[in-house]
Design a protein around this motif. Structure first.
Motif, PDB file in Angstrom:
ATOM      1  N   VAL A   1      15.943  12.306 -13.840  1.00 51.11           N
ATOM      2  CA  VAL A   1      14.621  12.927 -13.756  1.00 51.11           C
ATOM      3  C   VAL A   1      13.544  11.975 -14.274  1.00 51.11           C
ATOM      4  CG1 VAL A   1      13.200  14.804 -14.689  1.00 51.11           C
ATOM      5  CG2 VAL A   1      15.474  15.285 -13.817  1.00 51.11           C
ATOM      6  N   THR A   2      13.848  11.265 -15.347  1.00 57.61           N
ATOM      7  CA  THR A   2      12.901  10.296 -15.889  1.00 57.61           C
ATOM      8  C   THR A   2      12.645   9.167 -14.896  1.00 57.61           C
ATOM      9  OG1 THR A   2      13.682  10.802 -18.119  1.00 57.61           O
ATOM     10  CG2 THR A   2      12.425   8.777 -17.845  1.00 57.61           C
ATOM     11  N   THR A   3      13.690   8.701 -14.234  1.00 62.67           N
ATOM     12  CA  THR A   3      13.550   7.661 -13.226  1.00 62.67           C
ATOM     13  C   THR A   3      12.709   8.154 -12.049  1.00 62.67           C
ATOM     14  OG1 THR A   3      15.681   6.744 -13.859  1.00 62.67           O
ATOM     15  CG2 THR A   3      14.821   6.102 -11.711  1.00 62.67           C
ATOM     16  N   ALA A   4      12.945   9.395 -11.635  1.00 64.83           N
ATOM     17  CA  ALA A   4      12.163   9.970 -10.537  1.00 64.83           C
ATOM     18  C   ALA A   4      10.694  10.101 -10.926  1.00 64.83           C
ATOM     19  CB  ALA A   4      12.731  11.327 -10.147  1.00 64.83           C
ATOM     20  N   PHE A   5      10.435  10.507 -12.163  1.00 67.25           N
ATOM     21  CA  PHE A   5       9.059  10.627 -12.641  1.00 67.25           C
ATOM     22  C   PHE A   5       8.376   9.262 -12.675  1.00 67.25           C
ATOM     23  CE2 PHE A   5       5.959  10.798 -16.167  1.00 67.25           C
ATOM     24  CZ  PHE A   5       5.084  11.714 -15.621  1.00 67.25           C
ATOM     25  N   HIS A   6       9.107   8.256 -13.109  1.00 65.68           N
ATOM     26  CA  HIS A   6       8.562   6.897 -13.143  1.00 65.68           C
ATOM     27  C   HIS A   6       8.203   6.416 -11.731  1.00 65.68           C
ATOM     28  CE1 HIS A   6       8.955   2.452 -13.079  1.00 65.68           C
ATOM     29  NE2 HIS A   6       8.184   2.573 -14.143  1.00 65.68           N
ATOM     30  N   ALA A   7       9.076   6.655 -10.779  1.00 64.03           N
ATOM     31  CA  ALA A   7       8.805   6.253  -9.399  1.00 64.03           C
ATOM     32  C   ALA A   7       7.588   7.007  -8.851  1.00 64.03           C
ATOM     33  CB  ALA A   7      10.021   6.514  -8.520  1.00 64.03           C
TER      34      ALA A   7
ATOM     35  N   LYS B   1       0.840  -1.184   0.000  1.00 59.61           N
ATOM     36  CA  LYS B   1       0.000   0.000   0.000  1.00 59.61           C
ATOM     37  C   LYS B   1       0.882   1.242   0.000  1.00 59.61           C
ATOM     38  CE  LYS B   1      -3.973  -2.007   2.237  1.00 59.61           C
ATOM     39  NZ  LYS B   1      -4.963  -1.884   3.292  1.00 59.61           N
ATOM     40  N   ALA B   2       0.354   2.322  -0.547  1.00 57.60           N
ATOM     41  CA  ALA B   2       1.096   3.577  -0.614  1.00 57.60           C
ATOM     42  C   ALA B   2       0.318   4.659   0.122  1.00 57.60           C
ATOM     43  CB  ALA B   2       1.309   3.997  -2.064  1.00 57.60           C
ATOM     44  N   SER B   3       1.023   5.470   0.876  1.00 58.71           N
ATOM     45  CA  SER B   3       0.377   6.600   1.535  1.00 58.71           C
ATOM     46  C   SER B   3       0.369   7.784   0.569  1.00 58.71           C
ATOM     47  CB  SER B   3       1.119   6.967   2.816  1.00 58.71           C
ATOM     48  OG  SER B   3       2.393   7.487   2.519  1.00 58.71           O
ATOM     49  N   SER B   4      -0.196   8.887   1.003  1.00 58.33           N
ATOM     50  CA  SER B   4      -0.262  10.051   0.118  1.00 58.33           C
ATOM     51  C   SER B   4       1.104  10.714  -0.080  1.00 58.33           C
ATOM     52  CB  SER B   4      -1.262  11.070   0.671  1.00 58.33           C
ATOM     53  OG  SER B   4      -0.854  11.484   1.959  1.00 58.33           O
ATOM     54  N   ILE B   5       2.046  10.448   0.818  1.00 57.18           N
ATOM     55  CA  ILE B   5       3.375  11.046   0.693  1.00 57.18           C
ATOM     56  C   ILE B   5       4.378  10.102   0.009  1.00 57.18           C
ATOM     57  CG2 ILE B   5       4.277  10.340   2.921  1.00 57.18           C
ATOM     58  CD1 ILE B   5       5.285  13.299   3.123  1.00 57.18           C
ATOM     59  N   SER B   6       4.003   8.852  -0.170  1.00 58.22           N
ATOM     60  CA  SER B   6       4.900   7.869  -0.783  1.00 58.22           C
ATOM     61  C   SER B   6       5.415   8.262  -2.162  1.00 58.22           C
ATOM     62  CB  SER B   6       4.223   6.506  -0.872  1.00 58.22           C
ATOM     63  OG  SER B   6       4.097   5.937   0.383  1.00 58.22           O
ATOM     64  N   PRO B   7       4.572   8.779  -3.069  1.00 61.61           N
ATOM     65  CA  PRO B   7       5.111   9.151  -4.381  1.00 61.61           C
ATOM     66  C   PRO B   7       6.225  10.190  -4.311  1.00 61.61           C
ATOM     67  CG  PRO B   7       2.728   9.123  -4.447  1.00 61.61           C
ATOM     68  CD  PRO B   7       3.126   8.936  -3.019  1.00 61.61           C
ATOM     69  N   ILE B   8       6.066  11.156  -3.422  1.00 67.15           N
ATOM     70  CA  ILE B   8       7.074  12.216  -3.306  1.00 67.15           C
ATOM     71  C   ILE B   8       8.368  11.662  -2.731  1.00 67.15           C
ATOM     72  CG2 ILE B   8       7.604  14.404  -2.159  1.00 67.15           C
ATOM     73  CD1 ILE B   8       4.539  14.937  -2.281  1.00 67.15           C
ATOM     74  N   VAL B   9       8.257  10.872  -1.678  1.00 67.70           N
ATOM     75  CA  VAL B   9       9.438  10.316  -1.023  1.00 67.70           C
ATOM     76  C   VAL B   9      10.201   9.384  -1.958  1.00 67.70           C
ATOM     77  CG1 VAL B   9      10.190   8.803   0.851  1.00 67.70           C
ATOM     78  CG2 VAL B   9       8.485  10.563   1.295  1.00 67.70           C
ATOM     79  N   HIS B  10       9.485   8.517  -2.653  1.00 62.31           N
ATOM     80  CA  HIS B  10      10.150   7.571  -3.542  1.00 62.31           C
ATOM     81  C   HIS B  10      10.753   8.260  -4.762  1.00 62.31           C
ATOM     82  CE1 HIS B  10       9.321   3.728  -1.622  1.00 62.31           C
ATOM     83  NE2 HIS B  10       8.178   4.263  -1.224  1.00 62.31           N
ATOM     84  N   SER B  11      10.113   9.301  -5.270  1.00 60.04           N
ATOM     85  CA  SER B  11      10.683   9.993  -6.429  1.00 60.04           C
ATOM     86  C   SER B  11      11.941  10.771  -6.044  1.00 60.04           C
ATOM     87  CB  SER B  11       9.660  10.923  -7.067  1.00 60.04           C
ATOM     88  OG  SER B  11       9.308  11.965  -6.187  1.00 60.04           O
ATOM     89  N   ILE B  12      11.942  11.385  -4.871  1.00 60.83           N
ATOM     90  CA  ILE B  12      13.142  12.102  -4.424  1.00 60.83           C
ATOM     91  C   ILE B  12      14.280  11.132  -4.159  1.00 60.83           C
ATOM     92  CG2 ILE B  12      14.108  13.461  -2.525  1.00 60.83           C
ATOM     93  CD1 ILE B  12      11.413  14.929  -2.407  1.00 60.83           C
ATOM     94  N   SER B  13      13.971   9.998  -3.555  1.00 61.59           N
ATOM     95  CA  SER B  13      15.036   9.023  -3.301  1.00 61.59           C
ATOM     96  C   SER B  13      15.577   8.439  -4.604  1.00 61.59           C
ATOM     97  CB  SER B  13      14.549   7.915  -2.369  1.00 61.59           C
ATOM     98  OG  SER B  13      13.613   7.092  -3.006  1.00 61.59           O
ATOM     99  N   ALA B  14      14.722   8.232  -5.585  1.00 63.76           N
ATOM    100  CA  ALA B  14      15.188   7.735  -6.887  1.00 63.76           C
ATOM    101  C   ALA B  14      16.066   8.771  -7.577  1.00 63.76           C
ATOM    102  CB  ALA B  14      14.001   7.381  -7.775  1.00 63.76           C
TER     103      ALA B  14
END
Length: 62
Positions: A42-48, A7-20
């Motif tokens: 940047v493309t990898t971060a967008f994908h995450a 499951k993903a929280s509402s902040i998960s997309p931001i955290v995972h894209s920054i870490s990627a």
């Protein structure tokens, strides 16, 4: 990821894209490859971001 029960929280997309982005730029050396390395990072971060945003959306619909 949904089928495995993740499951993903509402902040998960931001955290995972920054870490990627940091992982690709710093740890994998993308910053040293110029504009191509930055574009890949940047493309990898967008994908995450999109992957976790879609997972979050799927769980909200259920």
């Amino acid at each position: 990821m949904k089928e495995s029960g993740k499951k993903a929280s509402s902040i998960s997309p931001i955290v995972h894209s920054i870490s990627a982005l940091v992982r690709k730029l710093i740890f994998k050396g993308g910053i040293f490859q110029g504009s191509d390395g930055i574009l890949v990072a940047v493309t990898t971060a967008f994908h995450a971001y999109m992957k976790y945003a879609k997972l979050n959306e799927i769980h909200k619909e259920q």
